[in-house]
Design a protein around this motif. Structure first.
Motif, PDB file in Angstrom:
ATOM      1  N   GLY A   1      35.304  29.820  31.775  1.00  0.00           N
ATOM      2  CA  GLY A   1      36.113  30.282  32.896  1.00  0.00           C
ATOM      3  C   GLY A   1      35.489  30.049  34.256  1.00  0.00           C
ATOM      4  O   GLY A   1      36.186  29.722  35.214  1.00  0.00           O
ATOM      5  N   GLU A   2      34.170  30.237  34.377  1.00  0.00           N
ATOM      6  CA  GLU A   2      33.494  30.032  35.663  1.00  0.00           C
ATOM      7  C   GLU A   2      33.645  28.594  36.137  1.00  0.00           C
ATOM      8  O   GLU A   2      33.941  28.335  37.305  1.00  0.00           O
TER       9      GLU A   2
ATOM     10  N   SER B   1      42.790  35.737  39.113  1.00  0.00           N
ATOM     11  CA  SER B   1      41.942  35.410  40.254  1.00  0.00           C
ATOM     12  C   SER B   1      42.596  34.353  41.138  1.00  0.00           C
ATOM     13  O   SER B   1      42.559  34.452  42.364  1.00  0.00           O
ATOM     14  N   LEU B   2      43.218  33.365  40.525  1.00  0.00           N
ATOM     15  CA  LEU B   2      43.901  32.323  41.296  1.00  0.00           C
ATOM     16  C   LEU B   2      45.102  32.881  42.050  1.00  0.00           C
ATOM     17  O   LEU B   2      45.379  32.479  43.179  1.00  0.00           O
ATOM     18  N   LYS B   3      45.811  33.803  41.432  1.00  0.00           N
ATOM     19  CA  LYS B   3      46.994  34.395  42.064  1.00  0.00           C
ATOM     20  C   LYS B   3      46.603  35.306  43.229  1.00  0.00           C
ATOM     21  O   LYS B   3      47.353  35.454  44.174  1.00  0.00           O
ATOM     22  N   GLU B   4      45.411  35.925  43.150  1.00  0.00           N
ATOM     23  CA  GLU B   4      45.007  36.914  44.150  1.00  0.00           C
ATOM     24  C   GLU B   4      44.200  36.340  45.307  1.00  0.00           C
ATOM     25  O   GLU B   4      44.006  37.019  46.300  1.00  0.00           O
TER      26      GLU B   4
ATOM     27  N   ASP C   1      33.123  33.672  28.661  1.00  0.00           N
ATOM     28  CA  ASP C   1      32.636  34.406  29.829  1.00  0.00           C
ATOM     29  C   ASP C   1      33.737  35.189  30.528  1.00  0.00           C
ATOM     30  O   ASP C   1      33.599  36.373  30.795  1.00  0.00           O
ATOM     31  N   ILE C   2      34.832  34.551  30.828  1.00  0.00           N
ATOM     32  CA  ILE C   2      35.966  35.184  31.512  1.00  0.00           C
ATOM     33  C   ILE C   2      37.223  34.842  30.730  1.00  0.00           C
ATOM     34  O   ILE C   2      37.424  33.686  30.373  1.00  0.00           O
ATOM     35  N   LYS C   3      38.059  35.802  30.493  1.00  0.00           N
ATOM     36  CA  LYS C   3      39.327  35.545  29.807  1.00  0.00           C
ATOM     37  C   LYS C   3      40.198  34.624  30.657  1.00  0.00           C
ATOM     38  O   LYS C   3      40.155  34.668  31.888  1.00  0.00           O
ATOM     39  N   GLY C   4      41.015  33.816  30.006  1.00  0.00           N
ATOM     40  CA  GLY C   4      41.925  32.927  30.725  1.00  0.00           C
ATOM     41  C   GLY C   4      42.855  33.689  31.649  1.00  0.00           C
ATOM     42  O   GLY C   4      43.162  33.233  32.762  1.00  0.00           O
TER      43      GLY C   4
END
Length: 126
Positions: free
Chosen positions: A33-34, A65-68, A56-59
């Motif tokens: 994810g990173e 994160s992209l939306k925010e 590491d980070i869920k999809g």
């Protein structure tokens, strides 16, 4: 189309990228994810296939994160998951949810949906 494929299973990611390349797309692979976030913030991808169960980070966290963030990639976001129960939760974060394993026909339909969505965005901006 420029495509980002994100899956921690390297065989799955590389195979999907190879298939997309064979269909004339340019595919880039990330295995976590990173790396996906870094690529999405700096690259120009029209479609992103995101595995939900990354190490590491869920999809879904990547998508959120992209939306925010103000530096939101314009990528058409596709969730790839083997968990049928979680698809409803992802609907608001992703443009499409693909249940693994998916067929080549389903993959081509998603790409066509992304192309149509991209065309609609271009028309609205004109």
């Amino acid at each position: 189309m420029n495509v980002l494929v994100v899956d921690d299973n390297e065989s799955v990611a590389d195979s999907l990228a190879f298939l997309l390349d064979c269909y004339g797309h340019h595919a880039v692979v990330a295995y976590d994810g990173e790396t996906a976030l870094a690529l999405l913030r700096t690259g120009t991808f029209e479609i992103t296939f995101l595995d939900e169960n990354l190490p590491d980070i869920k999809g879904s966290v990547v998508a959120r994160s992209l939306k925010e963030t103000p530096i939101r990639s314009r990528a058409f976001l596709v969730s790839m998951t083997g968990d049928a129960d979680s698809q409803g939760d992802f609907a608001r974060l992703f443009d499409v949810c693909l249940q693994k394993p998916f067929s080549c026909e389903a993959l081509m339909q998603v790409i066509e949906d992304a192309r149509c969505s991209s065309d609609a965005v271009t028309l609205q901006a004109a």
